[in-house]
Design a protein around this motif. Structure first.
Motif, short mmCIF file in Angstrom:
data_model
loop_
_atom_site.label_atom_id
_atom_site.label_comp_id
_atom_site.label_asym_id
_atom_site.label_seq_id
_atom_site.Cartn_x
_atom_site.Cartn_y
_atom_site.Cartn_z
N THR A 44 50.82 37.68 23.39
CA THR A 44 50.91 37.31 24.81
C THR A 44 51.41 38.49 25.63
OG1 THR A 44 51.40 35.07 24.11
CG2 THR A 44 51.87 35.60 26.39
N HIS A 48 49.58 40.52 28.67
CA HIS A 48 50.20 40.58 29.99
C HIS A 48 50.44 42.02 30.45
CE1 HIS A 48 51.89 36.23 29.69
NE2 HIS A 48 50.58 36.29 29.73
N GLN A 234 40.86 41.16 35.08
CA GLN A 234 41.55 40.09 35.82
C GLN A 234 40.60 38.91 36.04
OE1 GLN A 234 45.01 40.09 37.80
NE2 GLN A 234 44.27 38.16 36.98
N ARG A 237 40.23 37.04 32.85
CA ARG A 237 41.39 36.22 32.52
C ARG A 237 41.46 34.97 33.37
NH1 ARG A 237 46.08 36.41 30.17
NH2 ARG A 237 47.55 36.13 31.84
N LEU A 238 41.18 35.11 34.66
CA LEU A 238 41.32 33.98 35.58
C LEU A 238 40.08 33.11 35.65
CD1 LEU A 238 43.10 35.30 38.76
CD2 LEU A 238 43.92 33.67 37.08
N ASP A 242 39.99 36.20 42.65
CA ASP A 242 40.97 35.73 43.61
C ASP A 242 41.32 36.87 44.57
OD1 ASP A 242 43.15 34.78 44.98
OD2 ASP A 242 44.20 34.03 43.22
N VAL A 244 43.62 37.21 46.66
CA VAL A 244 45.04 37.48 46.92
C VAL A 244 45.80 37.83 45.64
CG1 VAL A 244 45.07 36.09 48.99
CG2 VAL A 244 45.71 35.04 46.84
N VAL A 245 45.04 38.11 44.57
CA VAL A 245 45.70 38.43 43.31
C VAL A 245 46.23 39.87 43.36
CG1 VAL A 245 43.83 39.49 41.98
CG2 VAL A 245 45.37 37.86 40.88
N THR A 289 61.66 34.16 29.88
CA THR A 289 61.17 32.79 29.72
C THR A 289 61.76 32.18 28.46
OG1 THR A 289 59.09 33.47 30.69
CG2 THR A 289 59.10 31.35 29.58
N THR B 217 50.01 32.54 42.81
CA THR B 217 48.57 32.58 42.54
C THR B 217 48.25 32.04 41.14
OG1 THR B 217 48.58 34.79 41.56
CG2 THR B 217 48.32 34.66 43.95
N ARG B 218 46.95 31.82 40.90
CA ARG B 218 46.52 31.37 39.58
C ARG B 218 46.94 32.37 38.51
NH1 ARG B 218 40.27 29.45 40.32
NH2 ARG B 218 40.65 27.48 41.39
N ALA B 219 46.87 33.67 38.85
CA ALA B 219 47.19 34.71 37.87
C ALA B 219 48.66 34.65 37.47
CB ALA B 219 46.86 36.08 38.44
N GLN B 222 49.23 31.51 35.40
CA GLN B 222 48.67 31.61 34.05
C GLN B 222 49.62 32.37 33.13
OE1 GLN B 222 45.28 34.18 33.83
NE2 GLN B 222 44.48 33.24 31.97
N GLU B 223 50.16 33.45 33.66
CA GLU B 223 51.06 34.27 32.84
C GLU B 223 52.33 33.49 32.50
OE1 GLU B 223 51.37 38.37 34.03
OE2 GLU B 223 53.41 38.47 33.23
N ALA B 224 52.88 32.80 33.50
CA ALA B 224 54.08 32.00 33.25
C ALA B 224 53.80 30.91 32.22
CB ALA B 224 54.57 31.39 34.55
N PHE B 247 45.80 24.91 37.27
CA PHE B 247 44.71 25.77 36.82
C PHE B 247 45.20 26.78 35.79
CE2 PHE B 247 41.52 29.07 36.97
CZ PHE B 247 40.34 28.37 37.12
#
Lengths: 321, 346
Positions: A44, A48, A234, A237-238, A242, A244-245, A289, B217-219, B222-224, B247
């Motif tokens: 992971t 990331h 990106q 992955r999504l 997007d 605003v990414v 986390t 955002t979705r990105a 997703q990471e979280a 999502f």
């Protein structure tokens, strides 16, 4: 800077980020509840770090060349949206790839031309284009998320690779290959050596007959192409483009480069170090986390790691001069 | 349980005067705006600004569609839809509201990004005799005094509905985890609270709330989500509290091969969620009615200006969508209203 000093500082440049990462890893093992790091955690974290890593490699090149590119986050969003639109229009895979990379190359070319033709400081130019590319991304997407099927781009960005022989997501290998290829460009090509020369001492490079403007444009285009690649990944992955990414990605990329040993005054930087810097930041988020620490703790820690890295660079230069 | 929505009659001093003034010029602009015969358009066209939290989500497009529907039906109204593109840009939204005040709009319908940061701009608007209707998310100010009305989903109820559904899907036992959205977003905090209260009713469900925020955002979500799933790999139930977090979580579950095995309830709708419901990868999602919210928000503002009484709190409803009811016509209408037609797009 005398030769022995330089070799000493080069040694530090290569070792610094690794030492830093080890310290961060050790720190999290020392914290009381220290939940174990699973294989899944490693996979992971590596996925990331791809975004910042790939963009960071391009950023490192630009920083070595004495410039900076603050528009990379917006370029990633633009390339992501463009590739999602191409995928939605059912272009073949190669077309989607070309669309994303071209979008990135366009951003880099525009930056490079502005920096060289107008002779404006890159900080200002790319601050301007940061807004421009972001606006462009919003315009062509009507400010909405573009849903599209990314196909193989989606497969290569999954943390757990479909084929276990990859060990980690193919995107991670792409990041490493990018760093390796860029190291090749930097050390083995005329372009690379001249970029280092420009970043170290522009006047000297000019007297030595280095075509400064052309090299600068090429350097920004390469950085842009890598932003385009990051945009494609990106999108993978999504599963959507997007607009605003990746806001603020430029700062993460600069941070990764600096943690990795790049000097903001140019001429010095390590691609390998940048990748390690990107992994370090992703690892921090993952551990925060795992420990149940809130987001703000992580922001405070990353802030200080950047301070330490910049401080180390500063001390190194002061000692060197 | 604290109810965020209070109901009471409401009239304002200056709205009467305004309406009287508007009536004098009644016929002048008739014909400019399409209007049904039963609603008299009065006076010059009312310029109403609708300010969403962001413009990149489907959800706000629905709010926009609802506002356009109100423009069409009420007559004499012109909607301007403008918002920050990113859902955590408080600064941009504050400046936007201030610009709307100086541009002398007739009313502002606002979905505040933050329950505190937007209080002052809203009070400024009210002081400048520009009525404000708050939609979607709460504001730490007084309805009926600082702003006209609060038109929103009962988010606490929505969260509770999601919690009950997740508990049911989990068979009343196991480990449930919560992916939060953003610090300071009132609507999602209410959902999270409702969800937690519902899960607490079940003694055999252990709730894990690492207070992890998915981000704007979705990105980022997703990471979280991926980090959460690798830390808490033994969970059996998941709740995500809005569109980007749902999502992002769905992608993370799929990539982990956990989709379908872990029970998953989300919030807000999207094409991908309907598909996931069909594949058994989701056990339901709670939807609001953003079209209705946009419509009622504008209507409240127009009614207020035209001197009708407007309630301080207007609830727009929550619905749980499951595999069983997803094909029903009323749910379909809720999930995929004909936005293009309402927005006048091709």
């Amino acid at each position: 800077m005398s030769a022995p000093d330089q070799s000493r500082s080069r040694g530090w440049t290569a070792l610094g980020p690794v030492v830093g990462l080890s310290l961060v890893v050790a720190f999290f093992f020392a914290v009381p509840p220290h939940p174990g790091v699973s294989w899944l955690d490693v996979r992971t974290v590596l996925v990331h770090s791809v975004q910042v890593g790939v963009v960071g490699v391009g950023m490192t090149l630009v920083i070595i060349g004495g410039g900076i590119d603050l528009s990379v986050g917006s370029a990633v969003a633009l390339a992501g949206v463009v590739s999602a639109l191409a995928a939605r229009a059912e272009w073949p895979a190669i077309g989607v790839l070309a669309a994303g990379l071209s979008a990135g190359a366009f951003c880099g070319l525009y930056n490079g031309l502005l920096v060289t033709a107008l002779r404006l400081p890159p900080f200002i130019v790319t601050l301007g284009t940061l807004g421009f590319y972001r606006g462009l991304a919003k315009w062509i997407s009507h400010s909405r998320v573009i849903d599209a099927a990314p196909g193989w781009l989606g497969d290569i960005t999954r943390p757990i690779p479909a084929d276990p022989r990859w060990l980690v997501a193919p995107a991670v290998w792409i990041m490493l290959a990018t760093a390796l290829a860029m190291a090749g460009v930097l050390h083995r090509t005329v372009l690379g050596r001249q970029v280092v020369a420009i970043g170290s001492n522009e006047t000297a490079a000019r007297y030595a007959g280095v075509p400064i403007a052309r090299r600068r444009v090429q350097m920004y285009v390469l950085c842009g192409v890598l932003a385009g690649l990051a945009g494609l990944l990106q999108f993978g992955r999504l599963r959507s483009g997007d607009p605003v990414v990746a806001v603020g990605l430029e700062l993460d990329a600069v941070a990764a480069a600096v943690i990795g040993g790049a000097s903001l005054s140019g001429g010095v930087g390590s691609l390998w170090g940048t990748v390690v810097g990107a992994v370090m930041m992703a690892y921090l988020r993952n551990r925060c986390t795992a420990l149940g620490w809130e987001n703000y703790v992580q922001e405070m820690i990353v802030g200080h790691i950047i301070l330490i890295a910049v401080g180390a660079d500063f001390l190194r230069r002061r000692r060197g001069s | 349980m604290r109810r965020t929505i209070r109901r009471a009659g409401f009239t304002s001093g200056f709205s009467g005067k305004l309406a009287a003034g508007l009536l004098t010029g009644a016929a002048m602009l008739a014909g400019l705006a399409p209007r049904p015969s039963d609603s008299p358009a009065s006076g010059p066209t009312l310029r109403i600004a609708v300010v969403p939290k962001g413009t990149s989500h489907e959800y706000w497009k629905s709010v926009h569609a609802g506002a356009m529907k109100a423009q069409k039906e009420l007559g004499g109204v012109e909607i301007t839809f403008r918002g920050p593109e990113r859902e955590d840009d408080r600064e941009q939204q504050v400046s936007l509201v201030q610009n709307l005040i100086s541009a002398k709009y007739d009313a502002i319908v606002l979905a505040p990004l933050d329950d505190t940061a937007l209080v002052e701009p809203v009070k400024d608007a009210t002081a400048a005799h520009i009525p404000v209707v708050i939609i979607d998310s709460g504001l730490k100010a007084e309805a009926g005094k600082d702003f006209v009305s609060f038109v929103a989903t009962d988010n606490y109820k929505g969260g509770k509905l999601a919690g009950d559904q997740l508990a049911k899907a989990m068979g009343g036992k196991g480990k449930a985890i919560l992916l939060r959205y953003l610090e300071g977003s009132a609507s999602t905090l209410e959902r999270e609270r409702g969800f937690i209260d519902a899960i607490k009713q079940h003694k055999d469900i252990e709730l894990i709330d690492p207070r992890r925020f998915g981000g704007p955002t979705r990105a980022t979500a997703q990471e979280a989500a991926e980090n959460l799933l690798s830390r808490y790999s033994d969970i059996t139930g998941v709740f995500a509290c809005n569109e980007p977090t749902t999502f992002g979580m769905l992608l993370a579950l799929r990539d982990r091969g956990m989709a379908g095995k872990v029970k998953f309830v989300g919030f807000d709708s999207g094409e991908a969620f309907i598909e996931a419901l069909g594949q058994g990868q989701m056990d339901g999602f709670v939807v609001q009615s953003p079209v209705r919210m946009g419509y009622l928000g504008v209507k409240a503002a127009v009614d207020h200006i035209r001197g009708k009484s407007v309630e301080k709190g207007i609830e727009t409803g929550v619905t749980l969508v499951t595999k069983e009811n997803v094909t029903k016509p009323e749910i379909k209408e809720l999930l995929s209203p004909n936005l293009k037609e309402m927005l006048g797009e091709k």
